[in-house]
Scaffold this active site. Structure first.
Site, PDB file in Angstrom:
ATOM      1  N   ASP A 319      13.596  22.302 -12.545  1.00 43.53           N
ATOM      2  CA  ASP A 319      12.808  22.105 -13.758  1.00 43.53           C
ATOM      3  C   ASP A 319      13.071  20.746 -14.411  1.00 43.53           C
ATOM      4  O   ASP A 319      12.725  20.515 -15.561  1.00 43.53           O
ATOM      5  CB  ASP A 319      13.099  23.207 -14.761  1.00 43.53           C
ATOM      6  CG  ASP A 319      14.584  23.290 -15.139  1.00 43.53           C
ATOM      7  OD1 ASP A 319      15.406  22.644 -14.449  1.00 43.53           O
ATOM      8  OD2 ASP A 319      14.903  23.993 -16.111  1.00 43.53           O
ATOM      9  N   GLU A 389      -3.226  -9.748  -2.430  1.00 40.46           N
ATOM     10  CA  GLU A 389      -3.310 -10.503  -1.179  1.00 40.46           C
ATOM     11  C   GLU A 389      -4.760 -10.491  -0.643  1.00 40.46           C
ATOM     12  O   GLU A 389      -5.082  -9.645   0.169  1.00 40.46           O
ATOM     13  CB  GLU A 389      -2.331  -9.922  -0.153  1.00 40.46           C
ATOM     14  CG  GLU A 389      -0.883  -9.951  -0.641  1.00 40.46           C
ATOM     15  CD  GLU A 389       0.108  -9.390   0.363  1.00 40.46           C
ATOM     16  OE1 GLU A 389      -0.184  -9.407   1.591  1.00 40.46           O
ATOM     17  OE2 GLU A 389       1.169  -8.929  -0.064  1.00 40.46           O
ATOM     18  N   TYR A 457       7.110 -16.331   4.063  1.00 41.05           N
ATOM     19  CA  TYR A 457       7.418 -15.676   5.325  1.00 41.05           C
ATOM     20  C   TYR A 457       6.101 -15.208   5.933  1.00 41.05           C
ATOM     21  O   TYR A 457       5.041 -15.348   5.307  1.00 41.05           O
ATOM     22  CB  TYR A 457       8.396 -14.503   5.142  1.00 41.05           C
ATOM     23  CG  TYR A 457       8.133 -13.637   3.925  1.00 41.05           C
ATOM     24  CD1 TYR A 457       7.059 -12.742   3.895  1.00 41.05           C
ATOM     25  CD2 TYR A 457       8.949 -13.701   2.805  1.00 41.05           C
ATOM     26  CE1 TYR A 457       6.808 -11.945   2.802  1.00 41.05           C
ATOM     27  CE2 TYR A 457       8.709 -12.905   1.692  1.00 41.05           C
ATOM     28  CZ  TYR A 457       7.644 -12.032   1.691  1.00 41.05           C
ATOM     29  OH  TYR A 457       7.390 -11.246   0.585  1.00 41.05           O
TER      30      TYR A 457
END
Length: 615
Positions: A319, A389, A457
């Site tokens: 809970d 992106e 990267y």
């Protein structure tokens, strides 16, 4: 031999034509002799001897109009696409694209004053020759043959930027007769003339902004239009003070990592990484219907943790109001109150919704605020990060929301979240001319963000299945790099050139490698047959795996690479990260970030390298 109907020709010419069919290259290399005499000493005249519908016979007649004997001759001309020579006699005829060259054979190169000699050929197509040159000069005997000026070179990019120098590079210009050299301009003044598309400038002043353009000149010194302008600032100027509490050391924590990767918030503690970071980006929330939405409710706030899995050593109850990663992050912040946690929305897979969100940035910002500041977990998050992106460019999908969309969105976020919350964004590292960083107003948006995480990267990888092999996170350019501008230095330089201070930029580090298989060459630049096998996805593997299975065998451009068997990988190591952190400090950057925690070793050696390198 041609299928032309019979024509009047000597037996010797028929034999010569037959031999020429055997030796004429389909797309041969041009073998142009240097001019034997001045341009005005010879002329060349074209005659179309016959045309039979499916082909034609052409003839060039060369005349020595000078007062001295010619020892050789070369005729050049252009045909439009679809018109070509199929066989020739009395000359060696070669081609480069639509440019054709006829050079004397051994027995007919000598031509006395006033004498003429002809060579003929069969061809196909309906086009007429143009741009004729004889021994480098005009075929009519003039000194200025018809010639179009060269095109504009590509906008320069800068690499190797120091306090006092830099290296420029640009895409080559094109010209119908060839480019002879390039004029390099700094601030409107010509500073150099070079023959190749690069130039190293020196003697500059530190911390100073310079503007460069380039023009090309052809073989008759016609100048073409100017390139676009590059604005670049040398290093060593006044560096913004570091952020309060030191540099940013940020890592991404992925919600899906709790499944197959079995990586949990507690791992940040056991690896020692939690003590060495300043920020966490929790990835990802989704962007749907113009709103910020939950990414994975089970991992985010429903998953129950046992005592041994929990940061605080206490099991979740059935809970409990908040469970899952959100509750674990809450417990982590109690142990490490200096850590700031941001909820990151979007990412590669979930960026498709940003275009719709950009249509009403205020409403989008309101939806994000309502979700991040939900009373159930408002204390967990210190702000929001957008990982779009890419704005007004292509990623998994293509966005056409316009150049101003990013600025408008970040302005709306800052207005809604206020000064007390962090507002950040992960952005492209495409430093190429006309690339992703030129597609949107990153400079305009920068005034509203605390910092940008520049994704330095994934520049190269096995999505180019046949290679060439290349490091996926090069710090600098290098000889043979597959794409100009695809390196960290080019990206940071471009962003600074747009007026964004280094103190708002974080350098990106990948905690993984990218690799190919079917590779025989140890050095970068080799061919491949496809992506190397990876644990979760082809062509990609965690550093913690590669460290032992394929140890680094070399370094290039500030990063490491490894060849083991037929596999070739590139990745960062503690040593290369140390070098990148030194560079980041020299550039006055705010700090560094990495993708993502679970790729590191169990003792967090890559996170440690970032921490140590930024001290």
């Amino acid at each position: 031999m041609s299928t032309a109907p019979p024509r009047r020709a000597s037996l010797f010419r028929r034999v010569a034509a037959a031999l020429a069919v055997l030796t004429l290259p389909v797309a041969g290399l041009v073998a142009i002799a240097g001019p034997a005499e001045a341009a005005a000493s010879a002329t060349a005249t074209y005659t179309k001897v016959s045309d039979w519908g499916s082909g034609f016979e052409g003839k060039w007649t060369v005349k020595n109009t000078g007062t001295t004997t010619l020892s050789s001759w070369t005729v050049e001309w252009d045909y439009p696409a679809g018109t070509a020579v199929t066989s020739a006699w009395d000359a060696t005829v070669t081609s480069s694209g639509t440019h054709w060259t006829g050079k004397n054979v051994g027995w007919n190169g000598t031509l006395a004053p006033g004498a003429t000699v002809s060579f003929g050929f069969n061809g196909t197509g309906a086009g007429a020759p143009s741009g004729c040159k004889i021994n480098g000069g005009s075929c009519d005997g003039g000194t200025n043959p018809t010639d179009n000026p060269p095109s504009a070179p590509g906008t320069p990019t800068a690499s190797g930027v120091t306090d006092t120098g830099l290296t420029l590079g640009w895409a080559a210009a094109t010209d119908d007769k060839g480019v002879k050299n390039y004029d390099v301009f700094r601030g409107g003044a010509k500073i150099a003339t070079v023959t190749s598309p690069s130039y190293t400038d020196s003697g500059l002043t530190k911390g100073t902004t310079y503007t460069y353009t380039v023009t090309a000149r052809d073989t008759i010194d016609q100048t073409g239009p100017s390139s676009g302008a590059l604005s670049v600032t040398t290093t060593g100027g006044v560096v913004d003070p570091p952020p309060p509490g030191g540099p940013v050391k940020l890592g991404y924590f992925t919600n899906w990592g709790v499944y197959g990767r079995n990586y949990h918030v507690k791992n940040l503690v056991t690896s020692g990484s939690a003590a060495k970071i300043t920020h966490i980006n929790y990835a990802f929330g989704n962007v749907q219907g113009g709103k910020c939405t939950i990414g994975d409710s089970y991992a985010d706030y429903e998953k129950a943790y046992t005592a041994d899995q929990s940061v605080d050593g206490v099991a979740d109850t059935w809970d409990q109001p908040l469970r899952g990663n959100f509750n674990q992050l809450r417990e982590l912040k109690k142990k490490y109150p200096n850590i700031k946690v941001l909820w990151s929305f979007g990412g590669w897979t979930w960026s498709g919704g940003f275009g719709q969100a950009a249509a009403n940035p205020a409403a989008f910002a309101q939806s994000c605020y309502d979700l991040v500041e939900d009373p159930r977990w408002a204390d967990v998050f210190d702000g929001i990060d957008l990982d779009w992106e890419y704005p007004n460019a292509c990623g998994l999908t293509c966005d056409t929301s316009g150049s101003a969309s990013l600025k408008n969105m970040m302005q709306a976020m800052r207005t809604k979240f206020g000064a007390s919350n962090l507002v950040t964004a992960a952005i492209s590292a495409d430093g190429s001319n006309g690339g992703k960083l030129d597609a949107a107003d990153y400079a305009g948006a920068a005034q509203y963000v605390d910092f940008y995480n520049v994704m330095t990267y994934d520049f190269f990888g096995a999505w180019a299945a046949q290679g060439p092999t290349a490091p996926h996170s090069p710090l600098t350019s290098y000889s043979g790099i597959p794409t100009a501008g695809f390196n960290s230095e080019a990206a940071i330089t471009k962003l600074k050139g747009k007026g964004i201070t280094g103190s708002k930029l974080n350098l990106g580090i990948g905690f993984y490698g990218r690799g190919w298989t079917g590779v025989t060459q140890a050095a970068p630049g080799g061919t491949a047959t496809g992506p190397a096998a990876g644990t979760y996805e082809q062509g990609i593997e965690d550093y913690k795996v590669l460290k032992s299975t394929c140890p680094a065998t070399g370094t290039i451009a500030g990063t490491a690479y490894a060849k083991c068997g037929s596999n070739w990988w590139s990745y960062d190591t503690p040593a290369t990260i140390a070098g990148k952190m030194t560079w980041a400090k020299q550039q006055g950057l705010k700090g560094a970030f990495f993708w993502e925690f679970s790729g590191d070793t169990t003792n967090g050696e890559l996170a440690s390298a970032i921490h140590s390198g930024l001290q």
